[in-house]
Motif scaffolding. Structure first.
Motif, mmCIF file in Angstrom:
data_model
loop_
_atom_site.group_PDB
_atom_site.id
_atom_site.type_symbol
_atom_site.label_atom_id
_atom_site.label_comp_id
_atom_site.label_asym_id
_atom_site.label_seq_id
_atom_site.Cartn_x
_atom_site.Cartn_y
_atom_site.Cartn_z
ATOM 1 N N LEU A 133 0.824 -1.216 0.000
ATOM 2 C CA LEU A 133 0.000 0.000 0.000
ATOM 3 C C LEU A 133 0.857 1.266 0.000
ATOM 4 N N SER A 134 1.965 1.263 0.761
ATOM 5 C CA SER A 134 2.792 2.483 0.805
ATOM 6 C C SER A 134 3.561 2.647 -0.504
ATOM 7 N N GLY A 135 4.049 1.548 -1.091
ATOM 8 C CA GLY A 135 4.795 1.636 -2.338
ATOM 9 C C GLY A 135 3.907 2.107 -3.486
ATOM 10 N N VAL B 67 9.742 -1.896 -8.163
ATOM 11 C CA VAL B 67 10.297 -3.252 -8.177
ATOM 12 C C VAL B 67 9.905 -3.894 -6.861
ATOM 13 N N SER B 68 9.239 -5.033 -6.923
ATOM 14 C CA SER B 68 8.729 -5.625 -5.683
ATOM 15 C C SER B 68 8.935 -7.136 -5.645
ATOM 16 N N ALA B 69 9.241 -7.608 -4.433
ATOM 17 C CA ALA B 69 9.420 -9.054 -4.259
ATOM 18 C C ALA B 69 8.072 -9.761 -4.269
ATOM 19 N N GLY B 70 7.047 -9.121 -3.692
ATOM 20 C CA GLY B 70 5.740 -9.777 -3.601
ATOM 21 C C GLY B 70 4.633 -8.743 -3.481
ATOM 22 N N MET B 71 3.458 -9.200 -3.082
ATOM 23 C CA MET B 71 2.263 -8.343 -3.080
ATOM 24 C C MET B 71 2.131 -7.492 -1.825
ATOM 25 N N GLY B 72 2.826 -7.844 -0.762
ATOM 26 C CA GLY B 72 2.678 -7.077 0.471
ATOM 27 C C GLY B 72 1.469 -7.510 1.280
ATOM 28 N N VAL B 73 1.171 -6.709 2.295
ATOM 29 C CA VAL B 73 0.167 -7.081 3.291
ATOM 30 C C VAL B 73 -1.265 -6.947 2.765
ATOM 31 N N LEU B 74 -1.459 -6.131 1.697
ATOM 32 C CA LEU B 74 -2.843 -5.904 1.228
ATOM 33 C C LEU B 74 -3.596 -7.213 0.995
ATOM 34 N N SER C 62 -4.999 -8.358 4.206
ATOM 35 C CA SER C 62 -5.615 -7.351 5.078
ATOM 36 C C SER C 62 -7.130 -7.385 4.923
ATOM 37 N N SER C 63 -7.803 -6.583 5.758
ATOM 38 C CA SER C 63 -9.275 -6.601 5.755
ATOM 39 C C SER C 63 -9.875 -5.846 4.575
ATOM 40 N N GLY C 64 -9.059 -4.972 3.954
ATOM 41 C CA GLY C 64 -9.615 -4.099 2.907
ATOM 42 C C GLY C 64 -10.133 -2.797 3.503
ATOM 43 N N CYS C 65 -10.103 -2.695 4.848
ATOM 44 C CA CYS C 65 -10.439 -1.434 5.514
ATOM 45 C C CYS C 65 -9.128 -0.699 5.779
ATOM 46 N N ILE C 66 -9.165 0.637 5.723
ATOM 47 C CA ILE C 66 -7.966 1.415 5.987
ATOM 48 C C ILE C 66 -8.021 1.920 7.424
ATOM 49 N N ASP C 67 -7.191 1.328 8.267
ATOM 50 C CA ASP C 67 -7.134 1.751 9.674
ATOM 51 C C ASP C 67 -6.346 3.055 9.744
ATOM 52 N N LEU C 68 -6.881 4.035 10.457
ATOM 53 C CA LEU C 68 -6.180 5.327 10.579
ATOM 54 C C LEU C 68 -5.581 5.480 11.975
ATOM 55 N N PRO D 191 13.074 -9.566 -5.938
ATOM 56 C CA PRO D 191 13.670 -8.910 -4.766
ATOM 57 C C PRO D 191 14.916 -8.114 -5.105
ATOM 58 N N VAL D 192 15.020 -6.909 -4.539
ATOM 59 C CA VAL D 192 16.233 -6.090 -4.685
ATOM 60 C C VAL D 192 17.289 -6.656 -3.756
ATOM 61 N N ILE D 193 18.488 -6.881 -4.288
ATOM 62 C CA ILE D 193 19.502 -7.522 -3.450
ATOM 63 C C ILE D 193 20.824 -6.742 -3.374
ATOM 64 N N PHE E 239 7.135 -8.531 8.538
ATOM 65 C CA PHE E 239 6.205 -9.405 7.811
ATOM 66 C C PHE E 239 6.616 -9.556 6.339
ATOM 67 N N SER E 240 7.058 -8.447 5.722
ATOM 68 C CA SER E 240 7.399 -8.494 4.286
ATOM 69 C C SER E 240 8.895 -8.514 4.027
ATOM 70 N N GLY E 241 9.703 -8.403 5.061
ATOM 71 C CA GLY E 241 11.150 -8.523 4.883
ATOM 72 C C GLY E 241 11.901 -7.208 4.796
ATOM 73 N N GLY F 144 5.746 3.978 5.058
ATOM 74 C CA GLY F 144 4.936 2.812 5.421
ATOM 75 C C GLY F 144 5.451 2.057 6.631
ATOM 76 N N ASP F 145 5.190 0.765 6.625
ATOM 77 C CA ASP F 145 5.527 -0.098 7.764
ATOM 78 C C ASP F 145 7.025 -0.166 8.039
ATOM 79 N N LEU F 146 7.833 0.245 7.076
ATOM 80 C CA LEU F 146 9.288 0.228 7.273
ATOM 81 C C LEU F 146 9.720 1.261 8.325
ATOM 82 N N GLY G 284 -2.069 1.285 10.501
ATOM 83 C CA GLY G 284 -1.192 0.928 9.379
ATOM 84 C C GLY G 284 -1.582 1.511 8.040
ATOM 85 N N GLY G 285 -2.858 1.426 7.679
ATOM 86 C CA GLY G 285 -3.279 1.883 6.356
ATOM 87 C C GLY G 285 -3.082 3.385 6.189
ATOM 88 N N GLY G 286 -3.440 4.142 7.217
ATOM 89 C CA GLY G 286 -3.303 5.605 7.143
ATOM 90 C C GLY G 286 -1.848 6.022 7.053
HETATM 91 C C1 LIG Z 1 -1.422 -9.632 8.711
HETATM 92 C C2 LIG Z 1 -1.622 -8.152 8.668
HETATM 93 C C3 LIG Z 1 -2.894 -7.643 8.375
HETATM 94 C C4 LIG Z 1 -3.087 -6.258 8.325
HETATM 95 N N1 LIG Z 1 -4.343 -5.776 8.040
HETATM 96 C C5 LIG Z 1 -4.531 -4.439 7.948
HETATM 97 C C6 LIG Z 1 -5.827 -3.898 7.616
HETATM 98 O O1 LIG Z 1 -6.788 -4.624 7.403
HETATM 99 N N2 LIG Z 1 -5.959 -2.557 7.530
HETATM 100 C C7 LIG Z 1 -4.910 -1.698 7.755
HETATM 101 O O2 LIG Z 1 -5.080 -0.477 7.670
HETATM 102 N N3 LIG Z 1 -3.688 -2.179 8.089
HETATM 103 C C8 LIG Z 1 -3.470 -3.515 8.180
HETATM 104 N N4 LIG Z 1 -2.216 -3.999 8.494
HETATM 105 C C9 LIG Z 1 -1.112 -3.052 8.657
HETATM 106 C C10 LIG Z 1 -0.363 -2.987 7.292
HETATM 107 O O3 LIG Z 1 0.863 -3.510 7.515
HETATM 108 C C11 LIG Z 1 -0.347 -1.610 6.684
HETATM 109 O O4 LIG Z 1 -1.638 -1.124 6.648
HETATM 110 C C12 LIG Z 1 0.143 -1.487 5.237
HETATM 111 O O5 LIG Z 1 -0.599 -2.272 4.333
HETATM 112 C C13 LIG Z 1 1.615 -1.743 5.097
HETATM 113 O O6 LIG Z 1 1.970 -1.395 3.786
HETATM 114 P P1 LIG Z 1 3.474 -1.281 3.322
HETATM 115 O O7 LIG Z 1 3.419 -1.021 1.864
HETATM 116 O O8 LIG Z 1 4.218 -0.310 4.165
HETATM 117 O O9 LIG Z 1 4.141 -2.707 3.600
HETATM 118 P P2 LIG Z 1 3.849 -4.136 2.932
HETATM 119 O O10 LIG Z 1 2.425 -4.281 2.561
HETATM 120 O O11 LIG Z 1 4.445 -5.106 3.869
HETATM 121 O O12 LIG Z 1 4.665 -4.107 1.560
HETATM 122 C C14 LIG Z 1 6.063 -4.243 1.503
HETATM 123 C C15 LIG Z 1 6.461 -4.600 0.093
HETATM 124 O O13 LIG Z 1 7.870 -4.596 -0.026
HETATM 125 C C16 LIG Z 1 8.270 -5.751 -0.752
HETATM 126 N N5 LIG Z 1 9.662 -6.047 -0.423
HETATM 127 C C17 LIG Z 1 10.217 -6.357 0.776
HETATM 128 N N6 LIG Z 1 11.551 -6.547 0.633
HETATM 129 C C18 LIG Z 1 11.843 -6.345 -0.680
HETATM 130 C C19 LIG Z 1 13.044 -6.387 -1.468
HETATM 131 N N7 LIG Z 1 14.237 -6.687 -0.941
HETATM 132 N N8 LIG Z 1 12.964 -6.135 -2.797
HETATM 133 C C20 LIG Z 1 11.789 -5.813 -3.387
HETATM 134 N N9 LIG Z 1 10.618 -5.760 -2.680
HETATM 135 C C21 LIG Z 1 10.644 -6.012 -1.356
HETATM 136 C C22 LIG Z 1 7.278 -6.811 -0.323
HETATM 137 O O14 LIG Z 1 7.253 -7.911 -1.221
HETATM 138 C C23 LIG Z 1 5.993 -5.984 -0.333
HETATM 139 O O15 LIG Z 1 5.470 -5.884 -1.642
HETATM 140 C C24 LIG Z 1 -1.999 -5.375 8.581
HETATM 141 C C25 LIG Z 1 -0.731 -5.905 8.878
HETATM 142 C C26 LIG Z 1 -0.542 -7.268 8.922
HETATM 143 C C27 LIG Z 1 0.829 -7.793 9.247
#
Ligand SMILES: Cc1cc2nc3c(=O)[nH]c(=O)nc-3n(C[C@H](O)[C@H](O)[C@H](O)COP(=O)(O)OP(=O)(O)OC[C@H]3O[C@@H](n4cnc5c(N)ncnc54)[C@H](O)[C@@H]3O)c2cc1C
Length: 423
Positions: free
Chosen positions: A12-14, A31-38, A41-47, A279-281, A317-319, A388-390, A402-404
C-alpha cells in the motif's frame, strides 16, 4: 533499465508513493518481491484506533487523536505528516479508488466498527462501500448468511459474538452454493468468481427472498466479486430489497486484493510500471546518492538506474526489517533503526497483549522530509526516501494505524522523490 523514480516494494505504501511520484510528472517504476500485506488485510484502511496502544476503548475520531501526536508522540510518522497532509493523501486515495470503480467511505473524522469473521469489531477509518452497512454503531437486527462448505467463516459464531458483545440481534442462515458452482472450489476466490456471474447473484437473491423472515440488514463473508463488489452488491440489493454488507475474511482477502488492483490500474493508466516477483539484493552509491539497485529476475540479476528512490519494503512481515539475534536491521540499505528495544525486551510475555510487542515499534528513522537519517537528523542519502511499515516510532498493529500511515507517508515521500528527480 533507467527511470526517474524507483519505488522498492509494491504494498500500500509503495503504490501510494509511485502514484505520488508519477503525479509530479516523474517516470516511476516499482520493483517488488511480492504483493505485500494488502492481500491478507481486511480491505479497511485503519487510521488510528488506540493511540496509546493499550487503550480499553477505541477513539472514535482518528483525526482528532492524530492531531495530538506532535505533542504526545513526536517520533510517530503522523507527527511528521500532520493532519492536513494526511487528509489530502486520504482524499487522493479515495478518489483514485472511486475512479477505478471501488467506492470507499470515510475521511478520518470518525471510526466505524466493522464486524469481523470472528464476531469482533474492527475500529477503522476508511471502509469499502460493500462493508459500510455492517457498522456496529447501528444496533438494528441483522441476518448473517454463511455458505455451506466455506471454511473460515462460521455464521453462528459471528451471530453469537455480536449478540453477546454488541447487543445486536443476529439470525443465521446457510446457503448451499454447490449446485451453482460447476465443480469450482468453495473458497473465497471460488465464491468471488461465482458472484461475478449474474445467474449466481440471482440464485442467491432468490434464497434471500424465499426466506421472508430475514432481517433488513444481511451480512455475508467478503466474497462479492474478486476485482470488485459493486455490481453484485447492487444486483443483490435491487432484487432482495435489503441492505447487504460484506464481513472481512481471513486471508486471502478479496477486499485487499481489490484495493491492490485499483491502485495498480491507476498507476498503469498514468504510465507507471511494476516489476513484480523480483527482490532487490544490491545497491550502488555515488557520494551521498544511491544511483542504482540490482534485483533478481528469475535466475538472472538485473539492474535499474534512477534519479531518486523510495524504500517501501514493509516491516518484518514483508522482509523490509530483519530481526537478528543481536540487532534489528534494515534489509537493503542497512539504514539506521530507531525504537529498537533491548534484545531481552523485544517481546511481551503475553502474546496477545493489547499494547503489542516492543519490537513492533522499531523501524527506519527519518527526517522531516522522510529521508532516512541518523540520530543527528542528517539524511543518509540525499535522494532516498522511506515510508509505510518500514518506518519506526509506531506500531501499526496495536494502534490500528497501518493503512493511514502507509497511504500518507507513501504519498508524501513519493511526491518528494518525484520533485527531487526533476531537479
Ligand atoms: C497480517 C496483517 C494484516 C493487516 N491488516 C490491515 C488492515 O486490514 N488494515 C490496515 O489499515 N492495516 C493492516 N495492516 C497493517 C499494514 O501492515 C499496513 O496497513 C500497510 O498495508 C503496510 O503497507 P506497506 O506497503 O508499508 O508494507 P507491505 O504491505 O508489507 O509491503 C512491503 C512490500 O515490499 C516488498 N519487499 C520487501 N523486501 C523487498 C526487497 N528486498 N525487494 C523488493 N521488494 C521487497 C514486499 O514484497 C511488499 O510488496 C496489517 C498488517 C498485517 C501484518
Amino acid at each position: 533499465v533507467k527511470t526517474d523514480v524507483l519505488v522498492i516494494g509494491g504494498g500500500l505504501s509503495g503504490l501510494s508513493a509511485a502514484l505520488g511520484a508519477q503525479r509530479k510528472g516523474a517516470q516511476t517504476v516499482i520493483v517488488s518481491a511480492g504483493m505485500g500485506v494488502l492481500y491478507v488485510s481486511s480491505g479497511c484502511i485503519d487510521l488510528m484506533a488506540y493511540p496509546h496502544g493499550k487503550d480499553e476503548m477505541p477513539v472514535m475520531s482518528p483525526l482528532e487523536a492524530i492531531g495530538k501526536m506532535k505533542k504526545e508522540n513526536p517520533s510517530h510518522p503522523y507527527a511528521k505528516i500532520g493532519v492536513k497532509n494526511l487528509s489530502r493523501a486520504l482524499d487522493g486515495f479515495s478518489k483514485t479508488c472511486r475512479r477505478q470503480g471501488l467506492a470507499m467511505f470515510g475521511d478520518g473524522s470518525k471510526n466505524r466498527l466493522i464486524p469481523t469473521a470472528l464476531g469482533t469489531a474492527r475500529p477503522t477509518g476508511i471502509v469499502p462501500a460493500s462493508m459500510v452497512k455492517g457498522d456496529l454503531m447501528d444496533k438494528s437486527l441483522m441476518t448473517i448468511i454463511g455458505f455451506e462448505g466455506l471454511r473460515d467463516f462460521f455464521p453462528r459464531m459471528v451471530a453469537r459474538e455480536l449478540g453477546e458483545n454488541f447487543a445486536i440481534g443476529a439470525r443465521v442462515k446457510v446457503f448451499d452454493p454447490s449446485p451453482f458452482m460447476k465443480g469450482s472450489m468453495i473458497n473465497t476466490v471460488g465464491l468471488g468468481r461465482a458472484f461475478e456471474n449474474l445467474s449466481f447473484c440471482e440464485e442467491f437473491a432468490g434464497f434471500i427472498n424465499d426466506n421472508s423472515n430475514l432481517d433488513d440488514r444481511i451480512g455475508i463473508p467478503a466474497v462479492l466479486g474478486v476485482d470488485g463488489a459493486g455490481v453484485a452488491l447492487k444486483t443483490l440489493e435491487e432484487i432482495s430489497g435489503r441492505s447487504i454488507f460484506e464481513i472481512p475474511m481471513l486471508p486471502p482477502s478479496l477486499p485487499g486484493k481489490r484495493i491492490y488492483q485499483a491502485l495498480k490500474r491507476e498507476l498503469f493508466e498514468m504510465g507507471g510500471q511494476i516489476i513484480n516477483g523480483c527482490p532487490v539484493i544490491s545497491v550502488a552509491k555515488d557520494g551521498d546518492r544511491v544511483v542504482s539497485v540490482g534485483y533478481k529476475a528469475g535466475g538472472s540479476l538485473r539492474s535499474i538506474e534512477f534519479k531518486s528512490c523510495v524504500a517501501a519494503t514493509g516491516s518484518f512481515f514483508s522482509g523490509g526489517l530483519r530481526c537478528g539475534r543481536k540487532a534489528i536491521t534494515e534489509s537493503i540499505f542497512n539504514l539506521p533503526i530507531c525504537g529498537a528495544p533491548d534484545t531481552d525486551n523485544r517481546f511481551n510475555p503475553n502474546f496477545l497483549a493489547k499494547e503489542g510487542h516492543p519490537v513492533c515499534k522499531s523501524g527506519v528513522m527519518v527526517d522531516a522530509a522522510f529521508r532516512p537519517c541518523g540520530k543527528n537528523e542528517k539524511a543518509v542519502f540525499s535522494n532516498l526516501f522511506a515510508c509505510g511499515d518500514l518506518l519506526g516510532g509506531f506500531d501499526s498493529l496495536s494502534e490500528r494505524s497501518g493503512g493511514g500511515v502507509a497511504i500518507s507517508t507513501g504519498t508524501i515521500s513519493g511526491e518528494s522523490a518525484g520533485e527531487a528527480a526533476q531537479k
